[in-house]
Design an enzyme around this catalytic site. Sequence first.
Site, PDB file in Angstrom:
ATOM      1  N   ALA A 196      -0.169   3.781  67.829  1.00  0.00           N
ATOM      2  CA  ALA A 196      -0.922   4.800  68.714  1.00  0.00           C
ATOM      3  C   ALA A 196      -1.204   4.407  70.716  1.00  0.00           C
ATOM      4  O   ALA A 196      -1.155   3.647  70.472  1.00  0.00           O
ATOM      5  CB  ALA A 196      -2.015   4.796  68.087  1.00  0.00           C
ATOM      6  N   LYS A 240       0.525   4.184  55.550  1.00  0.00           N
ATOM      7  CA  LYS A 240      -0.411   4.082  56.344  1.00  0.00           C
ATOM      8  C   LYS A 240      -1.748   4.322  56.243  1.00  0.00           C
ATOM      9  O   LYS A 240      -2.215   5.961  56.797  1.00  0.00           O
ATOM     10  CB  LYS A 240       0.939   4.915  57.542  1.00  0.00           C
ATOM     11  CG  LYS A 240      -0.188   4.518  58.812  1.00  0.00           C
ATOM     12  CD  LYS A 240       0.391   4.847  60.783  1.00  0.00           C
ATOM     13  CE  LYS A 240      -1.177   6.023  61.096  1.00  0.00           C
ATOM     14  NZ  LYS A 240      -0.248   6.690  62.387  1.00  0.00           N
ATOM     15  N   ASN A 256       4.166   8.250  68.250  1.00  0.00           N
ATOM     16  CA  ASN A 256       4.844   9.792  67.550  1.00  0.00           C
ATOM     17  C   ASN A 256       4.745  10.581  68.702  1.00  0.00           C
ATOM     18  O   ASN A 256       5.899  10.659  69.480  1.00  0.00           O
ATOM     19  CB  ASN A 256       3.908  10.391  66.693  1.00  0.00           C
ATOM     20  CG  ASN A 256       4.456  11.560  65.805  1.00  0.00           C
ATOM     21  OD1 ASN A 256       5.093  12.209  66.765  1.00  0.00           O
ATOM     22  ND2 ASN A 256       3.689  11.958  65.624  1.00  0.00           N
TER      23      ASN A 256
END
Lengths: 66, 256
Positions: free
Chosen positions: B187, B100, B209
């Site tokens: 994100a 990534k 996350n």
Amino acid sequence: MQINVNGEKKECPTGSSLSKLLESLDIDKRYVAVELNHKIVPRIQFSEKRLQENDSLEIVTFVGGG
Amino acid sequence: MEDTVLKLGKYEFNSRLFVGTGKYQTFDIMKEALEASGAEVITVAVRRANIGGKPGESLLDYIDKDKYTILPNTAGCYSADEAVRTALLAREMGISDLIKLEVLGDRNTLLPDPVGTLKATETLVKEGFTVLVYTSDDPIIAKRLEDAGATSVMPAGAPIGSGQGILNPNNIRIILETLSVPIIVDAGVGTASDVTVAMELGCEGVLLNTGIAQAKDPVKMARAMKLACESGRLAYLSGRIPKKLYANASSPEKDF
């Protein structure tokens, strides 16, 4: 002899192998990658790679991240 | 409804939710949250190993490597060279050739540096990596990254860790129309509906996350994100009705 590991000065026996150094630092060899003087050392060479005075090592691992 | 698998280079996944391993209070909570998310791909970062201290537990002791595909990131890199170096070290760990790619431009926004990102993509593709590249929601650079050989282009919905959701769905739609590689929103996701929005737009997946790790109950939120991802995907595949300005009665005209 003196070497540099992750930005810290460390003492290690002359002619020590990379494997031995990792063991002495209590580092889990399964999950690390190592640069010796800015060059990646393939994992299979850990035991044969001999360290020299003033070598600079960068030892990295995986940590939590996104 | 039958869905196809998500193909990323030689990899195939059934789950379209990718989750990170950062910012959890404990490895145990993380492990449970990963499980609840149904994710098959999980991201990790590369950092200096702890030396001279007590050998701590390794993150990887909490991750079943037969079950999850590890996606190392280059988070924290502010130049193409740094990101390439990090990717090479990550691959040397012997776990995967996926990367990534993040090349950041600024510490406050954590927005990508488009020039560095493009340069690093070119190099890593040449080096044989399967490159999943984090980018802004700018359709032009997204296309350039696809042309450079990225396996997936991953536009931010909003700044990393901001939890603002999909700030510019129009740009994501343009990216979806212009590119042919899988688009994964990476994100900015704060809650379940953000994931659904991304999936309803037609994105192939969502990577998040903080939205899970920093929720009051990360395990419950992980399940919410899983359901949201499946829900949005199903809605996308089902083909939504067009939006109309005026009402359209659901019951037949009254005839008595």
